[in-house]
Design an enzyme around this catalytic site. Sequence first.
Site, PDB file in Angstrom:
ATOM      1  N   SER A 116       0.740  -1.092   0.170  1.00 47.01           N
ATOM      2  CA  SER A 116      -0.088   0.207   0.009  1.00 47.01           C
ATOM      3  C   SER A 116       0.847   1.305   0.037  1.00 47.01           C
ATOM      4  O   SER A 116       1.873   1.088   0.497  1.00 47.01           O
ATOM      5  CB  SER A 116      -0.961  -0.026   1.234  1.00 47.01           C
ATOM      6  OG  SER A 116      -1.236   1.206   1.561  1.00 47.01           O
ATOM      7  N   TYR A 140      -1.422   0.026  10.291  1.00 47.25           N
ATOM      8  CA  TYR A 140      -1.667  -0.768   8.856  1.00 47.25           C
ATOM      9  C   TYR A 140      -0.668  -0.510   8.094  1.00 47.25           C
ATOM     10  O   TYR A 140       0.161  -1.719   7.450  1.00 47.25           O
ATOM     11  CB  TYR A 140      -3.015  -0.004   8.366  1.00 47.25           C
ATOM     12  CG  TYR A 140      -3.088  -0.519   6.857  1.00 47.25           C
ATOM     13  CD1 TYR A 140      -3.601  -1.875   6.501  1.00 47.25           C
ATOM     14  CD2 TYR A 140      -2.949   0.336   5.836  1.00 47.25           C
ATOM     15  CE1 TYR A 140      -3.789  -2.180   5.242  1.00 47.25           C
ATOM     16  CE2 TYR A 140      -3.202   0.111   4.751  1.00 47.25           C
ATOM     17  CZ  TYR A 140      -3.516  -1.093   4.345  1.00 47.25           C
ATOM     18  OH  TYR A 140      -3.699  -1.505   2.879  1.00 47.25           O
ATOM     19  N   LYS A 144       2.365  -3.545   6.441  1.00 51.48           N
ATOM     20  CA  LYS A 144       2.800  -3.682   4.992  1.00 51.48           C
ATOM     21  C   LYS A 144       4.219  -3.640   4.746  1.00 51.48           C
ATOM     22  O   LYS A 144       4.803  -4.404   4.104  1.00 51.48           O
ATOM     23  CB  LYS A 144       1.815  -2.764   4.106  1.00 51.48           C
ATOM     24  CG  LYS A 144       0.506  -3.001   4.131  1.00 51.48           C
ATOM     25  CD  LYS A 144       0.184  -4.248   3.544  1.00 51.48           C
ATOM     26  CE  LYS A 144      -1.511  -4.486   3.365  1.00 51.48           C
ATOM     27  NZ  LYS A 144      -1.758  -5.786   2.674  1.00 51.48           N
TER      28      LYS A 144
HETATM   29  C1  UD1 Z   1      -6.155   4.622   3.098  1.00 52.84           C
HETATM   30  C2  UD1 Z   1      -4.734   4.302   3.015  1.00 52.84           C
HETATM   31  C3  UD1 Z   1      -4.355   3.280   1.934  1.00 52.84           C
HETATM   32  C4  UD1 Z   1      -5.290   2.120   2.023  1.00 52.84           C
HETATM   33  C5  UD1 Z   1      -6.564   2.643   1.971  1.00 52.84           C
HETATM   34  C6  UD1 Z   1      -7.626   1.258   2.279  1.00 52.84           C
HETATM   35  C7  UD1 Z   1      -3.354   6.060   3.815  1.00 52.84           C
HETATM   36  C8  UD1 Z   1      -2.490   7.375   3.662  1.00 52.84           C
HETATM   37  N1  UD1 Z   1      -3.915   5.805   2.934  1.00 52.84           N
HETATM   38  O1  UD1 Z   1      -6.351   5.434   1.674  1.00 52.84           O
HETATM   39  O2  UD1 Z   1      -3.137   3.126   1.899  1.00 52.84           O
HETATM   40  O3  UD1 Z   1      -5.027   0.995   1.361  1.00 52.84           O
HETATM   41  O4  UD1 Z   1      -7.045   3.487   3.059  1.00 52.84           O
HETATM   42  O5  UD1 Z   1      -8.485   1.341   3.340  1.00 52.84           O
HETATM   43  O6  UD1 Z   1      -3.187   5.675   4.968  1.00 52.84           O
HETATM   44  N2  UD1 Z   1     -13.154  10.706   2.672  1.00 52.84           N
HETATM   45  C9  UD1 Z   1     -14.110  11.561   2.979  1.00 52.84           C
HETATM   46  N3  UD1 Z   1     -15.035  10.905   3.713  1.00 52.84           N
HETATM   47  C10 UD1 Z   1     -15.425   9.826   3.883  1.00 52.84           C
HETATM   48  C11 UD1 Z   1     -14.386   8.819   3.553  1.00 52.84           C
HETATM   49  C12 UD1 Z   1     -13.130   9.429   2.918  1.00 52.84           C
HETATM   50  O7  UD1 Z   1     -13.894  12.770   2.927  1.00 52.84           O
HETATM   51  O8  UD1 Z   1     -16.319   9.326   4.345  1.00 52.84           O
HETATM   52  C13 UD1 Z   1     -11.928  11.271   2.111  1.00 52.84           C
HETATM   53  C14 UD1 Z   1     -10.615  11.147   3.080  1.00 52.84           C
HETATM   54  O9  UD1 Z   1     -10.296  12.358   3.634  1.00 52.84           O
HETATM   55  C15 UD1 Z   1      -9.476  10.993   1.768  1.00 52.84           C
HETATM   56  C16 UD1 Z   1     -10.259  10.513   0.529  1.00 52.84           C
HETATM   57  O10 UD1 Z   1     -11.725  10.457   0.836  1.00 52.84           O
HETATM   58  O11 UD1 Z   1      -9.341  12.235   1.517  1.00 52.84           O
HETATM   59  C17 UD1 Z   1      -9.983   8.948   0.504  1.00 52.84           C
HETATM   60  O12 UD1 Z   1     -10.199   8.128   1.951  1.00 52.84           O
HETATM   61  P1  UD1 Z   1     -10.044   6.695   1.899  1.00 52.84           P
HETATM   62  O13 UD1 Z   1     -11.076   6.151   0.701  1.00 52.84           O
HETATM   63  O14 UD1 Z   1     -10.517   6.339   3.285  1.00 52.84           O
HETATM   64  O15 UD1 Z   1      -8.687   6.373   1.419  1.00 52.84           O
HETATM   65  P2  UD1 Z   1      -7.375   6.876   1.969  1.00 52.84           P
HETATM   66  O16 UD1 Z   1      -7.444   7.293   3.410  1.00 52.84           O
HETATM   67  O17 UD1 Z   1      -6.905   7.647   1.040  1.00 52.84           O
END
Ligand code: UD1
Length: 316
Positions: A116, A140, A144
Amino acid sequence: MKVMVIGGAGYIGSHVVKALLDDGAKVVVYDDLSSGHKINLFPKAEFVEGNILDYDKLKQAMEQEIDAVVYLAAKKAVGESMENPELYAENNLIGAVNILNAMSKAKVKVLVFSSSAAVYGMPEYLPVDENHPLNPINFYGFTKLEMERLMKWYDMLRGIKYTSLRYFNAAGYDKSGAIKGRDSKPQNLLPIIKEVVDGKRECLMVFGNDYDTRDGTCVRDYVHVSDLADAHVKAIKRLLEGKPSAIYNLGTENGVTVKEVIAATERVTGKTLPVRFVGRRAGDPAVLVASSRKAEQELGWKPKYTSIEEIIRTEL
Ligand code: UD1
């Protein structure tokens, strides 16, 4: 070629199984169905129901003519890993050691590992390439990275060749609709948006709109799961050809903000997505975008899905 896909009933695993079967490979799925789904299993693939903590079962399953292992089975919720490190240590670290030891015993020499972008932590420069410093900021990501370090030793001492694929934000579903299992408690942006679109959730909470980005929301590199699956097939073939172990980033090199994801969803559905802006989520970097040049050069991998709209279409 016969490939064992550990975690083959899960989200990315089932797409890897499909890509392997489409490519003519024989597939054995090893999965405990704890988060994977029975409906994600393909009748053409052999299925062994088992947990990676059950070393004897794992070893027994590997003691047939297996050419390569793809290891995906893992706990993957970043927040949960900080609250319950014991669970993540047990599944992602003890499980990883079991897989390497079973491969060593069964003399399977090729391993493709689901890593990841979380191994990098807060990006120090962008786009993030494979030489970027490794400073995971959540447990997490640490698990990895530990597996990557273990694989290096098993390569040196036991000749197990590995490829670690560092996914950026996996998204979307197989476009033919062949894969139906969905997470019951999604944690990631696109599956949550799908629940809002389906009326299962009132609104999308956007975590922070005061980031130093073009519209204040976080930028991520969303890469289609079928493109990820294709990279696994290419990585297995490359190792079976005798090439050395390697690590590759997998992303589209295209940064998209949360607001842009929302706008694209609205274009796809023709409806306004109910949204609420809330505070930042701890540990979220403002921008995370991959350089996937190495995967392109060495694996011949190029994502087919390049627009977020296309990816969302397959998700909804
Ligand atoms: C994270 C991990 C990634 C992992 C993935 C799987 C980090 C930096 N990244 O990605 O390695 O493989 O999770 O679980 O640790 N968001 C919202 N509202 C929500 C959900 C998400 O605004 O309800 C935003 C988050 O703030 C982020 C983006 O959407 O900016 C993507 O979030 P998400 O899908 O959770 O993935 P990551 O956190 O980027």
